[in-house]
Design a protein around this motif. Structure first.
Motif, PDB file in Angstrom:
ATOM      1  N   PRO A 170      -5.153   2.861  -5.563  1.00 30.29           N
ATOM      2  CA  PRO A 170      -4.653   3.666  -4.443  1.00 30.29           C
ATOM      3  C   PRO A 170      -3.647   2.915  -3.580  1.00 30.29           C
ATOM      4  CG  PRO A 170      -6.803   2.769  -3.913  1.00 30.29           C
ATOM      5  CD  PRO A 170      -6.538   2.388  -5.345  1.00 30.29           C
ATOM      6  N   PHE A 171      -3.555   1.582  -3.798  1.00 28.13           N
ATOM      7  CA  PHE A 171      -2.653   0.752  -2.998  1.00 28.13           C
ATOM      8  C   PHE A 171      -1.285   0.643  -3.661  1.00 28.13           C
ATOM      9  CE2 PHE A 171      -6.849  -1.445  -2.070  1.00 28.13           C
ATOM     10  CZ  PHE A 171      -7.062  -0.752  -0.896  1.00 28.13           C
ATOM     11  N   PRO A 172      -0.216   0.606  -2.898  1.00 27.72           N
ATOM     12  CA  PRO A 172      -0.150   0.697  -1.432  1.00 27.72           C
ATOM     13  C   PRO A 172      -0.021   2.124  -0.907  1.00 27.72           C
ATOM     14  CG  PRO A 172       2.019   0.223  -2.272  1.00 27.72           C
ATOM     15  CD  PRO A 172       1.103   0.314  -3.482  1.00 27.72           C
TER      16      PRO A 172
ATOM     17  N   ALA B   3     -14.622   4.272   0.007  1.00 25.78           N
ATOM     18  CA  ALA B   3     -14.321   3.154  -0.910  1.00 25.78           C
ATOM     19  C   ALA B   3     -12.989   3.326  -1.630  1.00 25.78           C
ATOM     20  CB  ALA B   3     -15.456   2.970  -1.923  1.00 25.78           C
ATOM     21  N   TRP B   4     -12.075   4.070  -1.060  1.00 22.72           N
ATOM     22  CA  TRP B   4     -10.745   4.325  -1.624  1.00 22.72           C
ATOM     23  C   TRP B   4     -10.791   5.120  -2.926  1.00 22.72           C
ATOM     24  CZ3 TRP B   4     -12.100  -0.877  -0.609  1.00 22.72           C
ATOM     25  CH2 TRP B   4     -11.634  -1.394   0.606  1.00 22.72           C
ATOM     26  N   ILE B   5     -11.984   5.613  -3.314  1.00 20.58           N
ATOM     27  CA  ILE B   5     -12.088   6.376  -4.553  1.00 20.58           C
ATOM     28  C   ILE B   5     -12.646   7.779  -4.312  1.00 20.58           C
ATOM     29  CG2 ILE B   5     -12.400   4.294  -5.956  1.00 20.58           C
ATOM     30  CD1 ILE B   5     -15.377   5.035  -6.170  1.00 20.58           C
TER      31      ILE B   5
ATOM     32  N   GLY C 248      -6.830  -1.498  -9.850  1.00 21.41           N
ATOM     33  CA  GLY C 248      -5.982  -0.945 -10.900  1.00 21.41           C
ATOM     34  C   GLY C 248      -5.930  -1.824 -12.130  1.00 21.41           C
ATOM     35  N   PHE C 249      -6.690  -2.907 -12.148  1.00 20.76           N
ATOM     36  CA  PHE C 249      -6.808  -3.811 -13.295  1.00 20.76           C
ATOM     37  C   PHE C 249      -8.140  -4.541 -13.156  1.00 20.76           C
ATOM     38  CE2 PHE C 249      -4.580  -6.075  -9.891  1.00 20.76           C
ATOM     39  CZ  PHE C 249      -5.282  -7.277  -9.807  1.00 20.76           C
TER      40      PHE C 249
ATOM     41  N   TYR D 214      -2.916  -6.492   0.756  1.00 17.63           N
ATOM     42  CA  TYR D 214      -3.465  -5.263   1.321  1.00 17.63           C
ATOM     43  C   TYR D 214      -4.631  -5.520   2.273  1.00 17.63           C
ATOM     44  CZ  TYR D 214      -0.662  -3.420  -2.491  1.00 17.63           C
ATOM     45  OH  TYR D 214       0.380  -3.144  -3.347  1.00 17.63           O
ATOM     46  N   SER D 215      -4.708  -6.723   2.822  1.00 12.86           N
ATOM     47  CA  SER D 215      -5.769  -7.070   3.763  1.00 12.86           C
ATOM     48  C   SER D 215      -5.243  -7.086   5.194  1.00 12.86           C
ATOM     49  CB  SER D 215      -6.360  -8.439   3.431  1.00 12.86           C
ATOM     50  OG  SER D 215      -7.101  -8.390   2.237  1.00 12.86           O
TER      51      SER D 215
END
Length: 331
Positions: free
Chosen positions: A117-119, A75-77, A225-226, A242-243
């Motif tokens: 985490p993006f980009p 989950a990018w975390i 991030g927000f 980011y898709s």
């Protein structure tokens, strides 16, 4: 008295770690994990404080080794590059290594301290690919047969690395051509994922928790991030950027999609809609849907899990065979 207590605590901690270590060793061997086989180069730095593991072929079949880059989920975390050994793709990786392939599993930037985490995580994938390309000769890798595979968030990054370009994210190096992508229940439309019923239900439950716990578990806030609810227009703009579906076009390399029809984390619709788009662009693709199966193949029976290994191995090996045929025709 204090010395006795300290000694007791030390012995308890050591016993705890011995039990955990023994359990992990047993788990890896019981699940035929790739980490228990052949030569492996661990923790090789490829960028800053990020590293990768190189699982060398267990059999020398080719003069130069075809290579597969693996990107873990989480989950990018969360998640680790070693998760490749947790039995979801073990059989495929073992088959590939037995057929002369090198498998490289990477770390990438995760959400931390309120920062998305993006980009960066996408750029990490591009940089890992470049690192591999620059060292192909010393690692005896064949870049003519180079593909990428990921699960969940890792599949998202893998698709971004195939569908988009390094320049889309401020990188100056040229894009290395990849021959295929294996998408294992990966999200490809982040806005639709954010607005999905499954995530809505999860977020509703999290909001009912005490604020400190709420903030710690708020997946959407961590990834974006927000607070995405504060400005949905901004959220959609960022999500689209980011898709992977944003970067679909003709002449992409073949895509293998594997997804469970009971996935409560990444809805099956993410993959079925991707297939329709790939079909409309005449991009070669193959999709397999696992019945009664949740995210991470939870609920899949032994036969289904075995099928997954064969789908992955056969898809990757068939791409190599087809590419070899095309090369011989040209020559």
């Amino acid at each position: 008295m204090r010395r006795k207590v300290a000694k007791y605590l030390l012995v308890s901690v050591l016993l705890f770690f011995m039990i955990i270590s023994t359990g992990l060793v047993y788990f890896f061997y019981a699940n035929d994990a790739p980490i228990t086989k052949g030569q492996i180069s661990y923790g090789v730095t490829y960028k800053g404080d990020l590293s990768l593991d190189i699982y060398h072929p267990t059999k020398l079949v080719h003069e130069k080794s075809p290579v597969v880059l693996f990107v873990h989920g989480g989950a990018w975390i969360a998640g680790r590059k070693e998760s490749m050994n947790t039995n979801r793709v073990n059989g495929a990786v073992n088959q590939l290594r037995d057929h002369g392939y090198t498998i490289i599993s990477i770390e990438y930037t995760l959400a931390r301290n309120g920062k998305s985490p993006f980009p960066t995580c996408i750029a990490d994938g591009f940089d890992a690919i470049q690192w591999i390309s620059d060292r192909a000769d010393s690692l005896n890798l064949d870049l003519d047969y180079f593909g990428i595979m990921g699960e969940s968030a890792g599949a998202h990054i893998a698709m971004m690395n195939v569908f988009s370009n390094p320049s889309d994210f401020g990188l100056t190096h040229e894009k290395t051509a990849l021959d295929y992508v294996v998408d294992i229940y990966g999200p490809n439309d982040l806005y639709k994922l954010y607005r999905s019923e499954s995530l809505d239900s999860l977020m509703a439950m999290i909001k009912e928790l005490p604020k400190p716990i709420n903030q710690h578990l708020n997946l959407a806030n961590k990834v974006f991030g927000f607070d995405p609810e504060e400005d949905l227009e901004k959220t959609k703009t960022v999500a689209d950027l980011y898709s992977p579906v944003t970067y679909l076009k003709k002449n992409l390399p073949p895509v293998l999609i594997i997804h469970g029809n009971k996935d409560q984390i990444v809805p099956l619709e993410q993959s079925t809609s991707l297939k329709l788009l790939l079909d409309s662009l005449e991009v070669e693709n193959e999709m397999h849907i696992l019945e009664h199966t949740n995210h991470a193949f939870i609920g899949a029976d032994d036969s289904q899990k075995s099928d997954v290994q064969d789908w992955i191995f056969n898809f990757i090996e068939n791409q190599r065979i087809e590419l070899r045929k095309d090369a011989s025709i040209i020559n």
